[in-house]
Design an enzyme around this catalytic site. Structure first.
Site, short mmCIF file in Angstrom:
data_model
loop_
_atom_site.label_atom_id
_atom_site.label_comp_id
_atom_site.label_asym_id
_atom_site.label_seq_id
_atom_site.Cartn_x
_atom_site.Cartn_y
_atom_site.Cartn_z
N SER A 183 0.79 -1.23 0.00
CA SER A 183 0.00 0.00 0.00
C SER A 183 0.83 1.28 0.00
O SER A 183 0.30 2.34 -0.29
CB SER A 183 -0.94 0.00 1.20
OG SER A 183 -0.18 0.06 2.39
N HIS A 211 -5.84 -4.44 -1.81
CA HIS A 211 -5.57 -3.29 -2.69
C HIS A 211 -5.45 -3.68 -4.15
O HIS A 211 -5.31 -2.82 -5.01
CB HIS A 211 -4.25 -2.59 -2.28
CG HIS A 211 -4.39 -1.66 -1.14
ND1 HIS A 211 -5.09 -0.47 -1.22
CD2 HIS A 211 -3.91 -1.72 0.13
CE1 HIS A 211 -5.03 0.16 -0.05
NE2 HIS A 211 -4.33 -0.58 0.77
N LYS A 242 -12.94 -1.60 -0.12
CA LYS A 242 -12.10 -0.76 -1.00
C LYS A 242 -12.77 -0.69 -2.38
O LYS A 242 -13.76 0.02 -2.53
CB LYS A 242 -10.67 -1.29 -1.03
CG LYS A 242 -9.98 -1.05 0.32
CD LYS A 242 -8.50 -1.39 0.34
CE LYS A 242 -7.84 -0.92 1.62
NZ LYS A 242 -7.47 -2.02 2.53
C1 PLP Z 1 -7.42 -2.48 3.95
C2 PLP Z 1 -6.68 -3.73 4.14
C3 PLP Z 1 -7.10 -4.69 5.06
C4 PLP Z 1 -8.27 -4.46 5.98
O1 PLP Z 1 -9.48 -4.42 5.30
P1 PLP Z 1 -10.83 -4.13 6.11
O2 PLP Z 1 -11.88 -4.84 5.35
O3 PLP Z 1 -10.99 -2.65 6.11
O4 PLP Z 1 -10.64 -4.67 7.48
C5 PLP Z 1 -6.41 -5.88 5.13
N1 PLP Z 1 -5.33 -6.11 4.35
C6 PLP Z 1 -4.87 -5.20 3.48
C7 PLP Z 1 -3.68 -5.50 2.63
C8 PLP Z 1 -5.53 -3.98 3.35
O5 PLP Z 1 -5.07 -3.07 2.50
#
Ligand code: PLP
Length: 396
Positions: A183, A211, A242
């Site tokens: 990220s 992501h 996301k």
């Molecule tokens: C955003 C993210 C999470 C967490 O996702 P949520 O559904 O908001 O708990 C887990 N792993 C990665 C790589 C992320 O970018």
């Protein structure tokens, strides 16, 4: 009784503040989208949401959520296995399996829970987890909750991964775990090589596609599509928070015995509530939209290419990226904060990241592109970046 810890917490909070690490919330008064309104009344162009496909405020998704409230009610008041499973939850799980080409899927309240509950049910102290050093916090927590031995390899470093596979060879089962897209830089994990090494050393592979799903690969189906490894990855975790609508909800999808065991033993699944019907129905609609056409993904790819090229042409230094995350490198921590503040004055909302979130002397502004952006938004952002870049001496 509270006095002593209160003083301690006050001191700790002050030291967070003094280190410049205090997190504040910016209050948005509009829906999540390309142009948002913040509580000061200012309208800004949003380049820091994970709203990759622009579905967070999509009318079809909203309609599906509203309809589901009428037909299926508001909340489940139960975990899945007691009385918290509706037809909608089963349908969404099937849609996710179809999307990723996997055997079965289990839903969670969040990807954080999916990662937190994935290791402990399938691995014991006889086994080993081999984890990329830059993996998401939820993977790190999931690993901690499991008795398996831990090995770490330098991020995306295949020589180090091979070394770790060699030194962990005496363990019964082994799993290599990686984020699909990292990220902070926006680079993808080299999944082709990871799968090759997994085969050579007899290990399983797990990818967190949070992501990358909806973003990476010809039709956005993630790094397993990008590297043509569909079916070879044993476990994929992902989020509905996301690209896929942005509300809430996570999932683990993959080999059917693994998913079946998670339904029996995964603690965040067994001891936490079902996602609401509206969220499940909205998720179903998201996957319907994505099955109908690749337009949103194409637009995201087009937008990302366009913005990146224009920024490079202006002379900005952008980390190599195969995703919709672009790290505009400024190196200096203070400069990154000043730059982001000035961009906000110009109506561009981005975040500057610096140590310890990224390595020392590697401060940057992270830009996240969306299919919800129009060309004029991207042009306006490049213009603002260029203006501020010249003001602050980043560009000549
Ligand atoms: C955003 C993210 C999470 C967490 O996702 P949520 O559904 O908001 O708990 C887990 N792993 C990665 C790589 C992320 O970018």
């Amino acid at each position: 009784m509270y006095g002593k810890i209160k003083d301690y917490l006050r001191t700790e909070l002050e030291s967070i503040e003094n280190a410049g690490l205090y997190k504040r919330e910016r209050i948005i008064t509009s829906p999540q989208q390309a142009v948002i309104k913040v509580s000061t009344g200012q309208e800004v162009l949003n380049f820091c949401a994970n709203n990759y496909l622009g579905l967070s405020n999509n009318p079809r998704v909203i309609r599906a959520a509203k309809d589901a409230m009428d037909s299926h009610g508001f909340g489940m008041s139960s975990v899945r296995f007691i009385c918290g499973t509706q037809d909608l939850h089963k349908e969404l799980e099937k849609q996710i399996s179809d999307y990723f080409g996997t055997e079965d899927t289990i839903l969670y309240a969040a990807a954080f829970d999916a990662n937190g509950g994935v290791f402990e049910p399938i691995l014991t102290s006889e086994d080993a987890i081999i984890s990329d050093t830059l993996n998401h916090a939820s993977i790190i927590d999931g690993v901690r909750l499991c008795k398996a031995h831990r090995f770490r390899y330098e991020s995306a470093d295949m020589e180090d991964l091979e070394d770790q596979l060699k030194v962990s060879q005496t363990h019964r089962f082994r799993i290599i775990v990686t984020d699909g897209v990292f990220s902070m830089d926006g680079n993808v994990a080299p999944l082709d090589k990871i799968c090759e090494l997994a085969e050579k050393y007899d290990a399983m592979v797990m990818v967190d596609e949070c992501h990358s799903a909806g973003v990476v690969g010809d039709t956005g189906k993630g790094v397993s599509e990008l590297y043509n490894q569909r079916g070879k990855v044993d476990i994929i975790t992902g989020t509905l928070g996301k690209a896929f609508g942005g509300a809430i909800g996570g999932f683990t999808t993959g080999k059917k015995e693994i998913i079946e065991m998670l339904r029996q033993r995964s603690r965040p699944y067994l001891f936490s509530n079902s996602i609401p019907p509206a969220v499940a129905a909205a998720g179903i609609e998201v996957f319907k939209i994505l099955a109908e056409s690749n337009d949103l993904h194409d637009k995201l790819v087009e937008n990302t290419k366009y913005f990146k090229q224009k920024m490079l042409d202006e002379g900005f230094d952008i980390k190599p990226s195969q995703s919709a995350i672009l790290a505009v490198m400024l190196y200096d921590a203070k400069l990154s904060q000043e730059f982001a503040a000035k961009l906000l004055e110009e109506g561009i909302y981005v975040i500057g990241f610096y140590y310890p979130v990224v390595p020392k002397e590697k401060a940057r502004i992270r830009v996240q592109i969306s299919a919800g952006h129009e060309k004029e938004h991207l042009d306006k952002a490049v213009e603002a970046f260029t203006k501020v870049g010249k003001e602050l001496g980043v560009l000549k």
